[in-house]
Design a protein around this motif. Sequence first.
Motif: not given
Length: 782
Positions: A247-253, A268-270, A275-277, A301-302
């Motif tokens: 699962e991808v926890s968060d998405i950051l443009p 960007f994803l986590a 533990p991956r970015i 996350d976050g």
Amino acid sequence: MKKFLVLLTALLVSAFAFAQEKTLNPLYTLPKIIPDNNVQGSVAQKSDSAKPIIVTESGIYRVASQRSIFPLWTEGKGKQILRVEQQVGQGKTVEAFYFVTSKGILYSRDLRTFEPKNQGLPVLTIKKYDGKNTTFEKQVADIKDISYNPEKPNQMVCATKDTVYISEDSGENWSIYGAPRSGSAGLKAVAVATIHTKKSDGTVVDEDYVFCSHSTYGFHYGKVSAKTLINVASGLAGADPNVGSDEVSDILPILCKNDDGSITTEIFLAQTFIPRIYRFDFAQKKSICIYKGKEPADTIDGLYLADSSIIYMSPKTINAYDIAASGESKQIQKFNEYKNIISVSPSPIFAAWIPPAESGYKSGVVLNELWMMNSDTVTSQFAEKISDQKSLYVPAYQAYLSNGIEKYRKLIRDHNLNSLVIDMKDDYGLLRYESKDPLVMSKAKTSQYAIDIDKFITEFKKDDVYLIARIVAFKDRNLAKYGDGKYAVWNKATGRPWIGTRGYETDDEGNKVMTYYDENWVDPYCPEVWEYDVAIAKELIARGFDEVQFDYIRFPTDGTNLSSAQYRWQSPGMDKESALISFLSYARENINAPIGIDIYGANGWYRTAARTGQDVETLAEFVDVICPMFYPSHFENKFLNYEPYEERPYRIYFYGTYRNTVIARNKVVIRPWVQTFFLNVPYDRQFYDAEYVKKEVYGVRDSVNRGYMHWNNAGNYSNLAVDPADKPYKGRATEAKPEYRKPAIGAKEERKPSQASISIQEEMMNKILLWDSVYNQDNENL
């Protein structure tokens, strides 16, 4: 959730084969970063946010000092913060906040007035029952995530458990965008951004895209204009090479400026359970790993961008991934100051705004998923009582005689256990004790193997054994037949109580005969069914049980005729999720003791309530213990089945217990059922023995270590494992290596009670008022 920073440089990316990596090489070179917070260079007019803001279980507060907080909004539970700089005129923007709460989405510019922004979002109907009258409450469906387009702040997206919604007017109106798969729960994160694509002729095409992640269906993107989501799994890692990405926890443009002054957006994803970015390479439609943590089970996350660092939460720490420093990730410099700010709240905290003056960053920081800071502490009011219970399932028919009681007392003592589970209402709805409650007696049937409950409790309490009463809730043959099927799930095709059909078999004479599942179901929407089950639970607690455990707290899932099942007690606006919320909220209001529920292993492994209504995130709001059935025999044979093959039981319980705890945000104890039985499937035929059971127990211990329960339906415990306590695990599982954190969710630590106070009026901000004398008057459970 997101903060966007302009990076005045081009991102230089070098791809690599993630599956083959031994060490992680830097993927970015950012020679110069200019901390400008807005692409257009406009100046933001600040709201009253010079002090930190915390979002908690009891509302939204401003932190006035290390011992004082001021209430801003206390009409529900808070969950998430989104800070936005909205354009209000030529060259001017205003700072605004969106808060995700139990009342939906709230908007505020001044942090004094909070305006709902829920138009167009789905509404759940919750049925309330007081023993005589039924009423209904409407509530906005749980919002899983919210984000905005950094180039177009008025364009926003949010997600419920199964649908992405979009707004083009700053959340004034929401409309359905779509979902990875219609009606399938499991959405976790969502984002929207404008992607600038250069064509072969040199022209640039601007297109708005939605990005979202789903627990089982993966990471997706799609054009805003097309409303069609496309899966892009390439590059994402998973704990199980046989299954695919996690699962991808968060998405950051993130907005960036190239050397030629043109604007680009990087995504960007986590990931939630490893533990991956990643940076999502939009041209290649592939996620490129830029940071890999050391733990086998961990959470990132976050995500939030501050200066040149991506701030993120992990169990018990707040970290910064420094893009400019070639991919280094370290605990933030002001970690202890952050801890002091957020520790001011005595109720569980989920998000915070740390302003520039206190953040250590020019832009300030939004922290979401802050429950991870206290990931070693369960927030249930019964946390101390329910933790570390190591249980044995006792078949009731084997414990109604004295020799049976002595058998299980000895098994518990000899294996260093301290708890037991026994059926008090079994799979057919028969009571396994003699009730004295008039309501229960009017509808119940009692088994001929009913135990002498008073003697049973007295004998086990001599050994200080913790007693759990298992109550099968909605699978109940007795109640389904009561009153001519008054409470039964109905078959709309036959006009009779519904029973799941298996299909046709041929008898000895060559005739096709319909076969049925040995299950009768009552209607989960029915308040009188709730009342009956809760009355049983209350009586058992009153007579000496420590905890009640509802099993089959779900809808039927098996039957070729499932489409014929009719729920006559279903009220307009209700669905499976709202039915279980309604029942458990009724139970919570009426049972002053720990409440546990049993769930499918898949519903603990994934963020999904597929077919059953068992949405862990939702149910964790109303119970204290969740008991997933992570039986290796019940997963597909290839699931986590790789070398060393004999370590599969350890792996399943190690990862499963961790995942379920993270999904539940530490609100409950995750106490898994351990498979202490043989099932005739390929893996069990090869590996099941006493070591198999021992590996499961070690997996739970090394993962979260809050207890477990042995299940053997026949009470055959010849392979029962002695609780290992602190003994080192000697198996070959990679996850068990001593260099990895044990337990994986974070080791326990002693904490001093909070000395925080709450100021009631603006002029009292400098006064210290004790929580016990002021705040707890209305919050006795804190």
